[in-house]
Design an enzyme around this catalytic site. Sequence first.
Site, PDB file in Angstrom:
ATOM      1  N   THR A  61       0.835  -1.200   0.000  1.00 19.83           N
ATOM      2  CA  THR A  61       0.000   0.000   0.000  1.00 19.83           C
ATOM      3  C   THR A  61       0.873   1.255   0.000  1.00 19.83           C
ATOM      4  O   THR A  61       2.082   1.179  -0.204  1.00 19.83           O
ATOM      5  CB  THR A  61      -1.022  -0.071   1.167  1.00 19.83           C
ATOM      6  OG1 THR A  61      -1.945   0.999   1.029  1.00 19.83           O
ATOM      7  CG2 THR A  61      -0.364   0.011   2.533  1.00 19.83           C
ATOM      8  N   LYS A  65       2.853   1.507  -4.125  1.00 22.20           N
ATOM      9  CA  LYS A  65       2.131   0.770  -5.175  1.00 22.20           C
ATOM     10  C   LYS A  65       2.763   0.903  -6.569  1.00 22.20           C
ATOM     11  O   LYS A  65       2.636   0.017  -7.395  1.00 22.20           O
ATOM     12  CB  LYS A  65       0.668   1.223  -5.229  1.00 22.20           C
ATOM     13  CG  LYS A  65      -0.135   0.692  -4.062  1.00 22.20           C
ATOM     14  CD  LYS A  65      -1.578   1.089  -4.149  1.00 22.20           C
ATOM     15  CE  LYS A  65      -2.345   0.521  -2.972  1.00 22.20           C
ATOM     16  NZ  LYS A  65      -3.746   0.919  -2.961  1.00 22.20           N
ATOM     17  N   ASP A 101      -7.255  -3.527  -6.651  1.00 21.92           N
ATOM     18  CA  ASP A 101      -8.000  -2.281  -6.363  1.00 21.92           C
ATOM     19  C   ASP A 101      -9.002  -1.997  -7.484  1.00 21.92           C
ATOM     20  O   ASP A 101     -10.113  -1.525  -7.227  1.00 21.92           O
ATOM     21  CB  ASP A 101      -7.042  -1.080  -6.268  1.00 21.92           C
ATOM     22  CG  ASP A 101      -6.315  -1.008  -4.937  1.00 21.92           C
ATOM     23  OD1 ASP A 101      -6.801  -1.607  -3.959  1.00 21.92           O
ATOM     24  OD2 ASP A 101      -5.261  -0.344  -4.877  1.00 21.92           O
ATOM     25  N   ALA A 126      -3.632  11.522  -7.540  1.00 20.74           N
ATOM     26  CA  ALA A 126      -3.051  10.838  -8.704  1.00 20.74           C
ATOM     27  C   ALA A 126      -2.017   9.804  -8.259  1.00 20.74           C
ATOM     28  O   ALA A 126      -0.978   9.636  -8.882  1.00 20.74           O
ATOM     29  CB  ALA A 126      -2.434  11.861  -9.656  1.00 20.74           C
ATOM     30  N   GLY A 128      -1.575   5.651  -6.431  1.00 18.95           N
ATOM     31  CA  GLY A 128      -1.911   4.288  -6.833  1.00 18.95           C
ATOM     32  C   GLY A 128      -3.413   4.060  -6.961  1.00 18.95           C
ATOM     33  O   GLY A 128      -3.865   3.413  -7.912  1.00 18.95           O
ATOM     34  N   ARG A 150      -2.375  17.636  -6.392  1.00 19.78           N
ATOM     35  CA  ARG A 150      -1.457  18.644  -5.848  1.00 19.78           C
ATOM     36  C   ARG A 150      -0.219  18.741  -6.737  1.00 19.78           C
ATOM     37  O   ARG A 150       0.195  19.832  -7.122  1.00 19.78           O
ATOM     38  CB  ARG A 150      -1.075  18.194  -4.419  1.00 19.78           C
ATOM     39  CG  ARG A 150      -0.123  19.079  -3.718  1.00 19.78           C
ATOM     40  CD  ARG A 150       0.087  18.606  -2.302  1.00 19.78           C
ATOM     41  NE  ARG A 150       0.658  17.241  -2.231  1.00 19.78           N
ATOM     42  CZ  ARG A 150       0.952  16.624  -1.102  1.00 19.78           C
ATOM     43  NH1 ARG A 150       0.720  17.220   0.047  1.00 19.78           N
ATOM     44  NH2 ARG A 150       1.465  15.413  -1.113  1.00 19.78           N
ATOM     45  N   LYS A 154       1.862  14.487 -12.077  1.00 19.52           N
ATOM     46  CA  LYS A 154       1.397  13.098 -11.895  1.00 19.52           C
ATOM     47  C   LYS A 154       0.018  12.914 -12.521  1.00 19.52           C
ATOM     48  O   LYS A 154      -0.267  11.889 -13.125  1.00 19.52           O
ATOM     49  CB  LYS A 154       1.342  12.748 -10.407  1.00 19.52           C
ATOM     50  CG  LYS A 154       2.686  12.510  -9.780  1.00 19.52           C
ATOM     51  CD  LYS A 154       2.480  11.693  -8.509  1.00 19.52           C
ATOM     52  CE  LYS A 154       3.434  12.084  -7.424  1.00 19.52           C
ATOM     53  NZ  LYS A 154       3.021  11.601  -6.096  1.00 19.52           N
ATOM     54  N   GLY A 224     -15.185   4.185   1.115  1.00 16.07           N
ATOM     55  CA  GLY A 224     -14.309   3.186   0.494  1.00 16.07           C
ATOM     56  C   GLY A 224     -14.456   1.767   1.022  1.00 16.07           C
ATOM     57  O   GLY A 224     -13.688   0.881   0.616  1.00 16.07           O
TER      58      GLY A 224
END
Length: 258
Positions: A61, A65, A101, A126, A128, A150, A154, A224
Amino acid sequence: MLLCGVIGYPLNFTYSPILHNTAFRNLNIDGYYIPMRVPEKDLVEVIRLLKILKFSGFNITSPYKVKIIKFLDKLSPTAEKIGAVNTILFKKNKLFGENTDAYGFEQSLCENNIEINDKSVLIIGAGGACRAIVYVLNKYKPVVIYIANRTLTKAEEIARKYNNEAISIRDVRGIIKKVDIVINATPIDLQQRIIPIMKNGAVYYDTNYCYRYFKAKHIKIINGISMLVHQAARSFSLWTGRNPSVGIMQEALKEVML
Ligand code: NAP
């Protein structure tokens, strides 16, 4: 004994051991899932030790990732396309990377009756998680997918891959007001800043699961948990060859979340 676990840093909080250890008990498998807080300097050595200890595999994690990929021998086609891995299997002494995921996110869309076709979607973050989510969203036909982060570069890298739109975090407010779905794929609790300005009937999807969630009449809010349980169930199947009961895993979480 069948051993697996999760590696992350700082890995402050994870429900994964509850999910997997419940599944082991429920299926009468002599197995154990262990959380491992591993700083980057020790990552390679810890993986070497897990191999010696005959782990079946492990989850990986934040923040590893993407970084882990260079240490793996083989990726599944899905993990290759996504460019991020959350599940690793030891296969004949080789390291094989998979991304569950994406499966977890897609199952959570079905479970919550979220339609992607003809919808406009904004993802914030932006890392994993975003990579897996964007992969799934692009299997459908949304009107537009915006990616804000941010670190803009990415977001640009992911958007370029799928012909989606990267936007600066400075422009995000205007987009939030008009899109059908906003997905928070950062670890930050963004509800206060996002939910009040979302349009009626929209969906706020948060990849996190440990915040106190708002109740809002004008939008639908999803956390989630569903994604977490489904990605865990798929990883568990890969390591053990057995399909755990998603319902029993969900019940175990409800008990600790009360
Ligand atoms: P990651 O790879 O470390 O990426 C984190 C992302 O959040 C990056 O885009 C980062 O921006 C942004 N971010 C971090 N701190 C921020 C801050 N203070 N302000 C603004 N942006 C910030 O992590 P990840 O794996 O993508 O995970 C993201 C979240 O999704 C985590 O909270 C994780 O628990 C959750 N998640 C949930 C599930 C599930 O099954 N429910 C699965 C995967 C992940 P920069 O690029 O600028 O650093």
